[in-house]
Design a protein around this motif. Structure first.
Motif, PDB file in Angstrom:
ATOM      1  N   ALA A 164      29.070  71.074  -4.855  1.00  0.00           N
ATOM      2  CA  ALA A 164      28.252  71.821  -5.821  1.00  0.00           C
ATOM      3  C   ALA A 164      28.008  73.246  -5.342  1.00  0.00           C
ATOM      4  O   ALA A 164      28.105  74.204  -6.120  1.00  0.00           O
ATOM      5  N   VAL A 165      27.705  73.412  -4.046  1.00  0.00           N
ATOM      6  CA  VAL A 165      27.439  74.754  -3.508  1.00  0.00           C
ATOM      7  C   VAL A 165      28.694  75.608  -3.556  1.00  0.00           C
ATOM      8  O   VAL A 165      28.664  76.768  -4.003  1.00  0.00           O
ATOM      9  N   TYR A 166      29.820  75.048  -3.103  1.00  0.00           N
ATOM     10  CA  TYR A 166      31.058  75.831  -3.080  1.00  0.00           C
ATOM     11  C   TYR A 166      31.511  76.222  -4.477  1.00  0.00           C
ATOM     12  O   TYR A 166      32.008  77.331  -4.702  1.00  0.00           O
ATOM     13  N   SER A 167      31.350  75.299  -5.428  1.00  0.00           N
ATOM     14  CA  SER A 167      31.775  75.615  -6.804  1.00  0.00           C
ATOM     15  C   SER A 167      30.873  76.651  -7.457  1.00  0.00           C
ATOM     16  O   SER A 167      31.263  77.278  -8.448  1.00  0.00           O
ATOM     17  N   SER A 168      29.670  76.827  -6.922  1.00  0.00           N
ATOM     18  CA  SER A 168      28.713  77.768  -7.507  1.00  0.00           C
ATOM     19  C   SER A 168      28.710  79.121  -6.818  1.00  0.00           C
ATOM     20  O   SER A 168      27.998  80.027  -7.260  1.00  0.00           O
ATOM     21  N   CYS A 169      29.453  79.236  -5.735  1.00  0.00           N
ATOM     22  CA  CYS A 169      29.453  80.484  -4.968  1.00  0.00           C
ATOM     23  C   CYS A 169      30.551  81.446  -5.413  1.00  0.00           C
ATOM     24  O   CYS A 169      30.762  82.484  -4.764  1.00  0.00           O
ATOM     25  N   GLY A 170      31.243  81.114  -6.479  1.00  0.00           N
ATOM     26  CA  GLY A 170      32.332  81.976  -6.928  1.00  0.00           C
ATOM     27  C   GLY A 170      31.871  83.355  -7.342  1.00  0.00           C
ATOM     28  O   GLY A 170      32.608  84.353  -7.213  1.00  0.00           O
TER      29      GLY A 170
ATOM     30  N   SER B 282      27.794  95.605   2.468  1.00  0.00           N
ATOM     31  CA  SER B 282      27.890  96.987   2.964  1.00  0.00           C
ATOM     32  C   SER B 282      27.831  97.035   4.482  1.00  0.00           C
ATOM     33  O   SER B 282      28.303  97.993   5.103  1.00  0.00           O
ATOM     34  N   LEU B 283      27.237  95.991   5.086  1.00  0.00           N
ATOM     35  CA  LEU B 283      27.138  95.931   6.547  1.00  0.00           C
ATOM     36  C   LEU B 283      28.340  95.242   7.177  1.00  0.00           C
ATOM     37  O   LEU B 283      28.408  95.089   8.401  1.00  0.00           O
ATOM     38  N   GLY B 284      29.270  94.778   6.358  1.00  0.00           N
ATOM     39  CA  GLY B 284      30.504  94.205   6.893  1.00  0.00           C
ATOM     40  C   GLY B 284      30.614  92.694   6.787  1.00  0.00           C
ATOM     41  O   GLY B 284      31.598  92.109   7.283  1.00  0.00           O
ATOM     42  N   PHE B 285      29.631  92.027   6.169  1.00  0.00           N
ATOM     43  CA  PHE B 285      29.717  90.573   6.001  1.00  0.00           C
ATOM     44  C   PHE B 285      30.796  90.228   4.973  1.00  0.00           C
ATOM     45  O   PHE B 285      30.846  90.845   3.898  1.00  0.00           O
ATOM     46  N   THR B 286      31.625  89.277   5.292  1.00  0.00           N
ATOM     47  CA  THR B 286      32.694  88.871   4.379  1.00  0.00           C
ATOM     48  C   THR B 286      32.171  87.835   3.382  1.00  0.00           C
ATOM     49  O   THR B 286      31.108  87.230   3.568  1.00  0.00           O
ATOM     50  N   ASN B 287      32.963  87.632   2.327  1.00  0.00           N
ATOM     51  CA  ASN B 287      32.593  86.614   1.333  1.00  0.00           C
ATOM     52  C   ASN B 287      32.492  85.227   1.975  1.00  0.00           C
ATOM     53  O   ASN B 287      31.632  84.422   1.616  1.00  0.00           O
ATOM     54  N   GLY B 288      33.366  84.948   2.939  1.00  0.00           N
ATOM     55  CA  GLY B 288      33.359  83.638   3.590  1.00  0.00           C
ATOM     56  C   GLY B 288      32.073  83.387   4.356  1.00  0.00           C
ATOM     57  O   GLY B 288      31.502  82.288   4.304  1.00  0.00           O
ATOM     58  N   VAL B 289      31.590  84.400   5.090  1.00  0.00           N
ATOM     59  CA  VAL B 289      30.349  84.250   5.855  1.00  0.00           C
ATOM     60  C   VAL B 289      29.164  84.054   4.921  1.00  0.00           C
ATOM     61  O   VAL B 289      28.275  83.222   5.171  1.00  0.00           O
ATOM     62  N   ILE B 290      29.147  84.818   3.836  1.00  0.00           N
ATOM     63  CA  ILE B 290      28.044  84.688   2.868  1.00  0.00           C
ATOM     64  C   ILE B 290      28.065  83.298   2.228  1.00  0.00           C
ATOM     65  O   ILE B 290      27.030  82.668   2.024  1.00  0.00           O
TER      66      ILE B 290
ATOM     67  N   ARG C  40      31.968  86.771  -5.077  1.00  0.00           N
ATOM     68  CA  ARG C  40      33.095  87.717  -5.050  1.00  0.00           C
ATOM     69  C   ARG C  40      32.896  88.874  -6.029  1.00  0.00           C
ATOM     70  O   ARG C  40      33.424  89.966  -5.830  1.00  0.00           O
ATOM     71  N   LYS C  41      32.137  88.616  -7.103  1.00  0.00           N
ATOM     72  CA  LYS C  41      31.954  89.647  -8.131  1.00  0.00           C
ATOM     73  C   LYS C  41      30.903  90.677  -7.747  1.00  0.00           C
ATOM     74  O   LYS C  41      30.781  91.718  -8.405  1.00  0.00           O
ATOM     75  N   ILE C  42      30.108  90.362  -6.711  1.00  0.00           N
ATOM     76  CA  ILE C  42      29.055  91.292  -6.291  1.00  0.00           C
ATOM     77  C   ILE C  42      29.680  92.377  -5.404  1.00  0.00           C
ATOM     78  O   ILE C  42      30.370  92.083  -4.427  1.00  0.00           O
ATOM     79  N   GLN C  43      29.429  93.612  -5.776  1.00  0.00           N
ATOM     80  CA  GLN C  43      29.978  94.748  -5.043  1.00  0.00           C
ATOM     81  C   GLN C  43      28.869  95.535  -4.354  1.00  0.00           C
ATOM     82  O   GLN C  43      27.683  95.320  -4.610  1.00  0.00           O
ATOM     83  N   VAL C  44      29.272  96.470  -3.470  1.00  0.00           N
ATOM     84  CA  VAL C  44      28.304  97.242  -2.690  1.00  0.00           C
ATOM     85  C   VAL C  44      27.376  98.020  -3.602  1.00  0.00           C
ATOM     86  O   VAL C  44      26.171  98.128  -3.347  1.00  0.00           O
ATOM     87  N   TRP C  45      27.884  98.571  -4.709  1.00  0.00           N
ATOM     88  CA  TRP C  45      27.058  99.409  -5.590  1.00  0.00           C
ATOM     89  C   TRP C  45      25.998  98.601  -6.365  1.00  0.00           C
ATOM     90  O   TRP C  45      25.130  99.177  -7.004  1.00  0.00           O
ATOM     91  N   ASN C  46      26.065  97.256  -6.243  1.00  0.00           N
ATOM     92  CA  ASN C  46      25.029  96.443  -6.885  1.00  0.00           C
ATOM     93  C   ASN C  46      23.694  96.518  -6.145  1.00  0.00           C
ATOM     94  O   ASN C  46      22.701  95.934  -6.607  1.00  0.00           O
ATOM     95  N   MET C  47      23.651  97.228  -5.003  1.00  0.00           N
ATOM     96  CA  MET C  47      22.384  97.373  -4.279  1.00  0.00           C
ATOM     97  C   MET C  47      21.339  98.093  -5.125  1.00  0.00           C
ATOM     98  O   MET C  47      20.137  97.888  -4.971  1.00  0.00           O
ATOM     99  N   ASN C  48      21.777  98.945  -6.018  1.00  0.00           N
ATOM    100  CA  ASN C  48      20.842  99.722  -6.846  1.00  0.00           C
ATOM    101  C   ASN C  48      20.552  99.042  -8.176  1.00  0.00           C
ATOM    102  O   ASN C  48      19.890  99.633  -9.038  1.00  0.00           O
ATOM    103  N   GLN C  49      21.057  97.813  -8.337  1.00  0.00           N
ATOM    104  CA  GLN C  49      20.862  97.096  -9.604  1.00  0.00           C
ATOM    105  C   GLN C  49      19.408  96.641  -9.717  1.00  0.00           C
ATOM    106  O   GLN C  49      18.820  96.123  -8.802  1.00  0.00           O
TER     107      GLN C  49
END
Length: 783
Positions: free
Chosen positions: A764-770, A689-697, A773-782
């Motif tokens: 291992a890290v890269y294969s597990s970070c897929g 929500s603050l603008g971080f891209t999937n690549g940075v995360i 991408r599925k996490i969206q902004v509205w998951n903040m209230n999860q």
């Protein structure tokens, strides 16, 4: 209802359950295989020695009427001897055996004797564990010679001796408990009684020797016979006790012991991962646990729910590990079954089953201990989801605005590691142990394959060696040969300094005269630098150096006197140095530069090339061609002949461990990252929500693990280099070494293998970070 909950949990956490299953399977496989191999090897060696009727004490000396009479008188008078046997032998040199085309020659450092097939003691057996007989024109060879030369059944081998030449067909490759170990450099070759009689008739008396074998009275240690015989003044060529025969097979037990120890390390890693997983699961399920307690579930019932899943994983992993261990054990024991009779039966399989059952039971016990946190959970925790919102420890603050050059992803990774270091304990310990498990066997292999390791066998460290001559000879004749050989090298313009290694028969005379012992003595002429644990090399005639085993067992130290018998003359020597050796159970003495013995029992020449290291290989090849009669071997060749197949087995173990550890590291890292991302869904959603891209995360996730890994690898390498020396030293102490220093190859230890682990972790890290991408902004209230 429990089954429904369990089914949902298995579906919801597939990756976690798969990783746990793989870890338990690998641990069960290695433990079941190594315990089976250790049991089978130890029992096989003992039963093989007993089945072969190896005598308690064996000696070989010249076949003369005087010596034979003295031996018979001694055997009859010694109350510790039950029965004695004797067999004639004919000494052979490797150059007297002509191999068929396309086969390798027998190494010149291997001592050879020709004899008939034994009938009463020190028996031999065919490839199918059967007794055999030989017809005229047939020859039987030990398995070790088959492996070294590549000979096949039906090949023709010619033996060319003075006055006679015979060609034999190889009809049997036999298993020999008495002299079949790779560490014993004397081998027997069998021919028929008719052929032996034909050769014996034309051989000079000095080429004939008689082997005497003695069985001890029940309850008498074989060492007693050796101590009794040491009081006799007879010049023997060869001596070996039954206990030393067993010790010579220890290299095979070392491999299985190493596998078992490494399996324990892997189990520890599996339990660390299991604990982390269970605690993470309980934290995620705090709400459900609190609700179950609120509606009346007892702690035991809730624990039973979780234990049901881990019981299923443990049983499935243990069963799969046991099944995989069967072919793995067969593969690992293939070499030992070539030259040892491995008893049949299901005992080994029962050991594997018991090992797998123990792994399952210990796993469940460990899981139960990790679930004690359930007792502390209350219905109120369901509301808080296990968090009180309180912090009792100051955070380790780092400020982004004070580190402008620091990328945001690196800042987040450093901040996370510094403030949550304790939560990464399991992963840190896993990386440390994984690194150590790979590096320790690599260091051991590099130590054994280095030419300097030959020094542990009492041999001068040099660039090349001639064949070993096992023959009684005056020292003056050897000195003349050395002078002539030095002149030949000088005439051909080869820049080499030559020295002669002597082996001398000596005898230790105990203070009470009752515990005497025959010990091999060595001397290098001209003297070369040899390592000493304490003290310095002996120089004067009345000085001597002894091994650390002798110092310990005979209670002799530097500056003290020791009485030795050399060339039949007893003298008192001053101990100036203490060294160590791997041969003769660690018993050996080193004679002084000024002491010149009359006779040598064996000798060989060693050469040091006076050129840079990169030019020595070419010179050795040139020397092999110009002095083919000397059967020149490089230091690596000699070491390979001396250790037999041990180095090959060790390299196979290294490959196996590297693959297994890389798999474990990959799965554990993957599991760890997935669990972290699952816990940080709300935080990742806030970052997006603050603008971080999937690549940075994703980079943040990778950097966080890499920081932990780099620190862990440094600790793992230090652990492997220092603690590894201690562990390996304990193993080699069984052979007589009291101290061993690793030969560390920096490129491998500090570069290649850490880089391999780095690549595995990044994948291992890269294969597990897929799932990021599925996490969206509205998951903040999860929740």
């Amino acid at each position: 209802m429990f089954l429904i909950i369990l089914k949902k949990d298995l579906k919801r956490k597939k990756a976690m359950n798969i990783v746990l299953f793989v870890l338990i399977t690998l641990a069960s496989t290695l433990v079941a295989s190594s315990s089976n191999l250790m049991y089978s090897t130890s029992t096989a060696i003992n039963s093989f020695i007993e089945h072969s009727k190896v005598a308690d004490f064996n000696i070989t000396l010249a076949n003369t009427p005087e010596y034979n009479h003295d031996i018979e008188v001694w055997a009859k008078s010694d109350k510790n001897i039950s029965k004695s046997y004797s067999d004639l032998q004919i000494g052979l040199l490797s150059k007297e055996i002509r191999m068929p085309e396309g086969r390798k020659s027998i190494a010149g450092n291997i001592g050879l004797v020709l004899s008939e097939v034994p009938a009463e003691v020190n028996l031999v057996f065919g490839a199918d564990d059967e007794r055999f007989t030989l017809q005229k024109g047939e020859i039987a060879l030990p398995m070790s010679i088959q492996n070294a030369t590549g000979l096949k059944l039906g090949d023709k081998v010619a033996i060319e001796l003075k006055g006679i030449s015979k060609t034999f067909a190889v009809t049997v490759f036999f298993k020999d408990a008495f002299m079949g170990s790779d560490l014993l450099s004397l081998k027997r070759m069998m021919i028929s009684a008719e052929d032996f009689a034909d050769i014996r008739k034309v051989q000079p008396g000095e080429s004939l020797s008689r082997q005497w074998s003695f069985t001890a009275v029940p309850g008498t240690d074989s060492g007693m016979l050796s101590a009794d015989f040491s009081k006799e003044d007879l010049p023997i060529n060869f001596e070996i006790e039954k206990a030393l025969v067993k010790t010579s097979f220890l290299t095979d037990q070392i491999i299985s012991a190493m596998l078992f120890v490494i399996s324990v390390f892997l189990i520890f890693i599996a339990f660390l991962t299991l604990r982390f997983t269970i605690i993470s699961t309980l934290q995620d399920d705090y709400k459900e646990i609190g609700v179950m307690k609120a509606i009346g579930f007892k702690n035991s019932g809730i624990r039973g729910l979780y234990l049901a899943k881990y019981s299923g994983l443990a049983v499935a992993g243990g069963t799969a590990g046991f099944c995989i261990s069967l072919p793995l054990t067969k593969l690992m024991s293939r070499k030992i079954s070539q030259y040892i009779i491995v008893p049949g039966g299901i005992a080994g399989m029962l050991v594997s089953i018991a090992s797998a059952v123990v792994i399952v039971a210990v796993t469940l016990l460990f899981c139960s201990m990790c679930m004690r946190k359930i007792n502390k959970a209350s219905p109120i925790d369901a509301i808080r989801q296990g968090h009180t919102g309180e912090r009792f420890k100051a955070s380790r603050k780092i400020y982004l605005h004070k580190s402008k050059a620091l990328p945001t992803a690196m800042f987040l990774a450093l901040s996370d590691v510094l403030n949550r270091l304790k939560s990464y304990t399991a992963l840190i310990l896993t990386f440390i142990l994984s690194t150590a498990i790979i590096i320790i066997p690599i260091n051991l292999t590099n130590t054994i394959v280095t030419p300097k390791f030959i020094g542990y066998f009492g041999t001068t460290v040099a660039d090349f060696y001639t064949k070993s001559e096992i023959v009684d000879k005056p020292v003056t004749e050897v000195q003349l040969e050395l002078a002539q050989l030095t002149a030949d090298f000088r005439d051909k313009g080869i820049p080499v300094s030559l020295s002669a290694d002597y082996t001398i028969n000596t005898k230790y005379i105990s203070d009470d005269g009752l515990s005497n012992r025959r010990i091999s003595g060595t001397k290098t002429e001209p003297s070369t630098d040899s390592p000493y644990l304490k003290g310095v090399a002996p120089k004067l005639k009345n000085e001597i150096a002894i091994t650390s085993i002798m110092s310990k067992n005979f209670q002799k130290d530097l500056g003290e006197n020791i009485e030795m018998e050399i060339d039949g003359i007893r003298n008192t020597f001053l101990i100036t140095g203490i060294f160590q050796t791997i041969t003769n159970e660690g018993y050996m003495v080193r004679l002084a530069d000024d002491f010149t013995p009359f006779q040598v029992a064996a000798y060989q020449y060693a050469g040091n090339i006076k050129l840079p290291e990169d030019q020595k290989a070419a010179v050795i090849n040139e020397v092999k061609q110009q002095f083919s009669g000397l059967e020149i071997m490089s230091a690596s060749d000699l070491l390979s002949v001396t250790t037999g197949g041990f180095m090959g087995q060790l390299k196979n173990i290294n490959t196996l461990l590297t693959v297994v550890v890389c798999l474990i590291t990959f799965f554990i890292t993957s599991l760890f990252v997935r669990l972290l991302i699952t816990k940080e869904v709300q935080g990742i959603a806030l970052m997006k929500s603050l603008g971080f891209t999937n690549g940075v995360i994703r980079v943040w996730q990778v950097l966080r693990i890499l920081i932990l890994m780099l620190g862990s690898i440094i600790l793992g390498v230090l652990l492997a280099n220092h603690l590894g020396e201690v562990l390996i030293g304990l193993i080699f102490s069984m052979f007589g070494l009291t101290e061993i220093n690793f030969n560390i190859v920096p490129l491998q230890v500090y570069g290649l293998y850490p880089l391999l682990i780095l690549v595995v972790v990044v994948l291992a890290v890269y294969s597990s970070c897929g799932q990021i991408r599925k996490i969206q902004v509205w998951n903040m209230n999860q929740e």
